[in-house]
Scaffold this active site. Structure first.
Site, PDB file in Angstrom:
ATOM      1  N   GLY A   1     -31.897  26.368 -27.601  1.00  0.00           N
ATOM      2  CA  GLY A   1     -33.337  26.369 -27.875  1.00  0.00           C
ATOM      3  C   GLY A   1     -33.709  27.662 -28.571  1.00  0.00           C
ATOM      4  O   GLY A   1     -32.884  28.585 -28.685  1.00  0.00           O
ATOM      5  N   LYS A   2     -34.893  27.747 -29.068  1.00  0.00           N
ATOM      6  CA  LYS A   2     -35.385  28.998 -29.656  1.00  0.00           C
ATOM      7  C   LYS A   2     -36.891  28.898 -29.782  1.00  0.00           C
ATOM      8  O   LYS A   2     -37.441  27.795 -29.869  1.00  0.00           O
ATOM      9  CB  LYS A   2     -34.788  29.198 -31.059  1.00  0.00           C
ATOM     10  CG  LYS A   2     -34.793  30.640 -31.520  1.00  0.00           C
ATOM     11  CD  LYS A   2     -33.639  31.426 -30.907  1.00  0.00           C
ATOM     12  CE  LYS A   2     -33.590  32.857 -31.351  1.00  0.00           C
ATOM     13  NZ  LYS A   2     -32.311  33.485 -30.959  1.00  0.00           N
ATOM     14  N   GLY A   3     -37.548  30.058 -29.801  1.00  0.00           N
ATOM     15  CA  GLY A   3     -38.994  30.058 -29.969  1.00  0.00           C
ATOM     16  C   GLY A   3     -39.404  31.195 -30.868  1.00  0.00           C
ATOM     17  O   GLY A   3     -38.622  32.119 -31.139  1.00  0.00           O
TER      18      GLY A   3
END
Ligand code: NAD
Length: 417
Positions: free
Chosen positions: A106-108
């Site tokens: 995931g990444k944000g």
């Protein structure tokens, strides 16, 4: 699409296809694991110190949860956009699989300029962003961590906002927390230390001595400054470093410890007394043994790759080398340690922190580093063996290891419903 207007996500997809072709991955699994599972775009209104309300755009992408909860950092930067976050989330999936930890990817990110914001504005931005993505994160779902321009304080605000909404303390919702809130010993320097271990493995493979290496570091931040310090302690010479505001050189070796103090005091490496200034673009072409891109994407491109004179390129940053530059470096027989392997120390110690947070049982720093070293060395060997056996570049070999593991998990789980 030409390289100049290719997106970072296209670049991640091109790397995926190269490895998937060699694995002869069937179309059903290929299409299932290639694309992000979820992409969330949120509006983040923040009251500024002058009373105005400014809207920022934030993103959280869960690329894969095939092998466990989504895991990946959170970036604050004016260049953040959905395309970049999708690419970074994709790389996280392969990275977790390469080091064999039970996470997905995931990444944000929030598109903002953290350097121009006060601490209060950053806190309000972080808390509102966390509130917007709250239904999607959690210790069993998706666990953010620091990335460029975020730090343990930002993680503490996320942890507090999440916990206040749940009504009880949930330290496992983020990693990279301050020690006082259940962070792990060694997490702050985990990425740089992991990079250091992989450079050690590469030097061993190439029969180079660590204490004879000359090193250049682009991006003297968390990852870059730690690996510079550890290489210096091992006897290597760090001859050039840069950050977003400048670049400094000393052929006799820069002292990374003093440089870190200087940067903490002044905000940049620029003007460091025991050095001479150098144009930032010259760092990439400096004659050296190890070049460490440790800033952002697109650092090594088809325009500058031919001039690189390093024997080893160690990708501390995510996505610093474009596919066209990759091909140029291969032709020059540069030994490249790909990002998904090179900087995996961060997510590895994040995993160790998550385990400690859940158990509420904490380990000594030496324990954490020993586990990190074992995992990094083993992962390097697995990737190198495939690279040598199949005669493929290290990046493709790393992709093959990660993608194969995700594909296996995906086949075993089957298709729901
Ligand atoms: P950071 O914010 O601590 O440091 C980034 C550094 O890069 C800063 O010193 C900045 O001034 C410099 N920089 C920015 N643009 C530059 C440019 N054009 N030229 C030279 N320097 C420039 O961030 P970080 O956490 O060290 O992350 C750096 C890279 O490492 C990112 O690609 C990130 O995704 C990757 N990474 C970080 C972690 C982690 O745990 N922090 C883990 C894995 C990968």
């Amino acid at each position: 699409m030409t390289e100049t207007n290719a997106s970072v996500f296209d670049m991640a997809m091109e790397q995926f296809e190269a490895a998937a072709d060699l694995l002869q991955l069937d179309d059903d699994v290929r299409n299932k694991i290639k694309y992000p599972e979820r992409c969330l775009i949120v509006s983040v209104p923040v009251r500024l110190d002058d009373g105005r309300i400014q809207r920022f755009e934030g993103y959280r992408v869960q690329h894969s949860t095939a092998r466990g909860p989504a895991k990946g950092g959170l970036r604050y930067h004016p260049r953040v956009n959905l395309d970049e976050v999708k690419a970074l989330a994709t790389w996280m999936t392969w990275k977790s699989a390469i080091v064999g930890i039970p996470f997905g990817g995931g990444k944000g990110g929030v598109c903002c300029n953290p350097k121009s914001m006060s601490s209060g504005e950053l806190e309000r931005l972080t808390r509102r962003f966390t509130t917007e993505i709250l239904p999607f994160i959690g210790p069993e779902k998706d666990i953010p961590a620091p990335d460029a321009y975020t730090n343990p304080q930002v993680m503490a605000w996320i942890m507090d906002t999440y916990s206040m909404n749940k009504g009880y303390c949930v330290p496992g919702v983020v990693t990279g927390k301050p020690l006082e809130l259940g962070g792990s010993m060694g997490r702050i320097e985990a990425t740089g230390r992991g990079v250091f271990f992989t450079i050690g493995c590469a030097a061993e493979h190439l029969k180079l001595k660590l204490d004879s290496l000359q090193v250049c570091v682009q991006g003297f931040g968390n990852a870059g400054s730690v690996v510079a310090r550890l290489l210096d302690e091992a006897g290597a010479k760090v001859i050039a470093v840069s950050d977003s505001q400048g670049c400094v050189y000393n052929g006799n070796g820069l002292p990374p410890g003093k440089l870190i103090d200087y940067k903490n005091r002044t905000g940049s490496v620029s003007g460091f007394p025991e050095s001479e200034p150098m144009p930032a673009e010259d760092l990439l072409h400096c004659p050296c043994d190890v070049l460490i891109p440790a800033a952002l994407e697109d650092a090594i491109t088809e325009d500058n790759a031919a001039g690189i004179r390093a024997r080893i390129v160690a990708e501390a940053a995510n996505g610093p080398t474009t596919p066209a530059a990759d091909r140029i470096l291969q032709a020059k027989e540069v030994f490249l340690i790909p990002d998904v392997l090179c900087n995996a120390g961060g997510v590895t110690v994040s995993y160790l922190e998550w385990v400690q947070s859940i158990q509420q049982l904490f380990w000594e720093e030496a324990d954490v580093f020993k586990r990190l070293q074992n995992i990094m060395r083993q992962s390097f060997k697995t990737v190198l063996d495939i690279s040598v056996d199949r005669k493929v570049p290290m990046r493709t070999a790393a992709g093959m290891v990660g993608i194969e593991r995700v594909a296996r998990a995906t086949r075993l789980r089957g298709l729901y419903p």
